[in-house]
Scaffold this motif. Structure first.
Motif, PDB file in Angstrom:
ATOM      1  N   ASP A  33     -13.048 -96.669  64.896  1.00 41.04           N
ATOM      2  CA  ASP A  33     -11.804 -97.284  64.402  1.00 41.04           C
ATOM      3  C   ASP A  33     -10.977 -96.252  63.641  1.00 41.04           C
ATOM      4  OD1 ASP A  33     -12.096 -99.836  65.411  1.00 41.04           O
ATOM      5  OD2 ASP A  33     -12.899-100.682  63.562  1.00 41.04           O
ATOM      6  N   PHE A  36      -9.427 -93.918  66.231  1.00 44.20           N
ATOM      7  CA  PHE A  36      -8.465 -94.551  67.128  1.00 44.20           C
ATOM      8  C   PHE A  36      -7.162 -94.925  66.423  1.00 44.20           C
ATOM      9  CE2 PHE A  36      -6.733 -98.166  69.524  1.00 44.20           C
ATOM     10  CZ  PHE A  36      -6.730 -97.640  70.798  1.00 44.20           C
ATOM     11  N   TRP A  37      -7.294 -95.493  65.204  1.00 39.17           N
ATOM     12  CA  TRP A  37      -6.125 -95.967  64.461  1.00 39.17           C
ATOM     13  C   TRP A  37      -5.688 -94.937  63.434  1.00 39.17           C
ATOM     14  CZ3 TRP A  37      -4.208-100.032  66.769  1.00 39.17           C
ATOM     15  CH2 TRP A  37      -5.061-100.931  67.406  1.00 39.17           C
ATOM     16  N   TYR A  42      -4.318-101.105  61.111  1.00 42.80           N
ATOM     17  CA  TYR A  42      -4.736-101.285  62.502  1.00 42.80           C
ATOM     18  C   TYR A  42      -3.540-101.672  63.363  1.00 42.80           C
ATOM     19  CZ  TYR A  42      -9.324-101.196  60.363  1.00 42.80           C
ATOM     20  OH  TYR A  42     -10.416-100.820  59.647  1.00 42.80           O
ATOM     21  N   ASN A  43      -2.393-101.115  63.011  1.00 40.59           N
ATOM     22  CA  ASN A  43      -1.170-101.431  63.741  1.00 40.59           C
ATOM     23  C   ASN A  43      -0.649-100.251  64.548  1.00 40.59           C
ATOM     24  OD1 ASN A  43      -1.089-104.012  62.554  1.00 40.59           O
ATOM     25  ND2 ASN A  43      -0.148-103.153  60.730  1.00 40.59           N
ATOM     26  N   HIS A  44      -1.141 -99.043  64.228  1.00 43.47           N
ATOM     27  CA  HIS A  44      -0.601 -97.855  64.873  1.00 43.47           C
ATOM     28  C   HIS A  44      -1.734 -96.969  65.383  1.00 43.47           C
ATOM     29  CE1 HIS A  44       3.224 -99.051  63.170  1.00 43.47           C
ATOM     30  NE2 HIS A  44       2.618 -99.181  62.006  1.00 43.47           N
ATOM     31  N   LYS A  45      -1.724 -96.738  66.685  1.00 44.16           N
ATOM     32  CA  LYS A  45      -2.752 -95.902  67.321  1.00 44.16           C
ATOM     33  C   LYS A  45      -2.402 -94.430  67.147  1.00 44.16           C
ATOM     34  CE  LYS A  45      -3.357 -99.325  70.947  1.00 44.16           C
ATOM     35  NZ  LYS A  45      -3.249 -99.604  72.383  1.00 44.16           N
ATOM     36  N   ARG A  46      -3.445 -93.613  67.162  1.00 45.14           N
ATOM     37  CA  ARG A  46      -3.239 -92.163  67.179  1.00 45.14           C
ATOM     38  C   ARG A  46      -2.730 -91.759  68.559  1.00 45.14           C
ATOM     39  NH1 ARG A  46      -5.413 -89.504  62.873  1.00 45.14           N
ATOM     40  NH2 ARG A  46      -7.079 -90.635  61.817  1.00 45.14           N
ATOM     41  N   SER A  47      -2.070 -90.641  68.639  1.00 48.11           N
ATOM     42  CA  SER A  47      -1.656 -90.121  69.942  1.00 48.11           C
ATOM     43  C   SER A  47      -2.907 -89.705  70.722  1.00 48.11           C
ATOM     44  CB  SER A  47      -0.734 -88.915  69.769  1.00 48.11           C
ATOM     45  OG  SER A  47      -1.475 -87.809  69.284  1.00 48.11           O
ATOM     46  N   GLU A  48      -2.834 -89.754  72.035  1.00 51.72           N
ATOM     47  CA  GLU A  48      -3.959 -89.345  72.878  1.00 51.72           C
ATOM     48  C   GLU A  48      -4.377 -87.912  72.573  1.00 51.72           C
ATOM     49  OE1 GLU A  48      -5.980 -90.887  75.133  1.00 51.72           O
ATOM     50  OE2 GLU A  48      -5.037 -92.740  74.445  1.00 51.72           O
ATOM     51  N   LEU A  51      -6.212 -87.855  69.201  1.00 56.35           N
ATOM     52  CA  LEU A  51      -7.501 -88.524  69.367  1.00 56.35           C
ATOM     53  C   LEU A  51      -8.485 -87.626  70.114  1.00 56.35           C
ATOM     54  CD1 LEU A  51      -9.200 -91.068  68.974  1.00 56.35           C
ATOM     55  CD2 LEU A  51      -8.131 -92.000  71.035  1.00 56.35           C
ATOM     56  N   PHE A  70     -15.000 -99.101  71.010  1.00 53.82           N
ATOM     57  CA  PHE A  70     -14.132 -98.574  72.064  1.00 53.82           C
ATOM     58  C   PHE A  70     -14.950 -97.852  73.139  1.00 53.82           C
ATOM     59  CE2 PHE A  70     -11.444 -98.596  68.216  1.00 53.82           C
ATOM     60  CZ  PHE A  70     -10.489 -99.502  68.639  1.00 53.82           C
TER      61      PHE A  70
END
Length: 173
Positions: A33, A36-37, A42-48, A51, A70
């Motif tokens: 988590d 990923f976040w 827990y509203n904004h994901k990291r960029s690929e 990550l 995940f």
């Protein structure tokens, strides 16, 4: 060298178990988590790209304990893991654990949004057993079956204690 990978549904006890093991072996657990976040929500994901960089830096270390739901991230650690622990607990246990834990709104920047996110998490976690994604029970089982390292499946809470007792010497306790 210990590289321990713990995965399962939300509320299955991944963080609990990783903290117990981490305390025994002196390694701080890493939550998927938190990879990923973006921090504090827990509203904004990291960029690929970001990550991928974090995953690569962790999986090449000599020792780690990684835990999460995940499947696509679990998969990336699978070949470096020396021990795989799959927490395959029934929904009634996961649901009870999630309700006991609560929304974790104190860890998030937006407490009101955290409560909404928690309600969404409950629905998402219940769907774990029927959905068809890399974050599903069926995918997690396939990862377990394909793993070539030492592996353990835990299907109930009483097995946590049995597992820890059986691994006490191996984990340095």
């Amino acid at each position: 060298m210990s590289r321990i990978l713990i995965y399962g549904n939300s509320g299955s006890g991944k963080t609990y178990l990783s903290n117990l093991i981490g305390n025994k072996v002196g390694v701080s657990p890493i939550s998927l988590d938190n990879l990923f976040w973006l921090p504090r929500g827990y509203n904004h994901k990291r960029s690929e790209e970001n990550l991928s960089s974090l995953v690569e830096s962790i999986k090449n270390k000599q020792e780690w304990i990684v835990e999460g739901v995940f499947g696509s991230l679990v998969e990336q650690f699978l070949f470096q893991a020396t021990l795989l622990i799959y927490l395959d607990l029934p929904w009634v246990v996961c649901h009870k654990n999630l309700l006991s834990r609560g929304s974790e709104s104190s860890k998030q920047l937006e407490p009101a949004q955290a409560e909404i996110n928690f309600e969404k998490l409950l629905v998402w976690a219940e769907d774990y057993y029927s959905r068809d994604t890399k974050n599903s029970c069926s995918y997690h089982r396939s990862l377990f079956e394909s793993a070539q390292c030492k592996k353990v499946i835990i299907k109930d809470r009483s097995s946590f204690d049995v597992f820890l007792q059986n691994r006490r010497l191996e984990l340095g306790g």
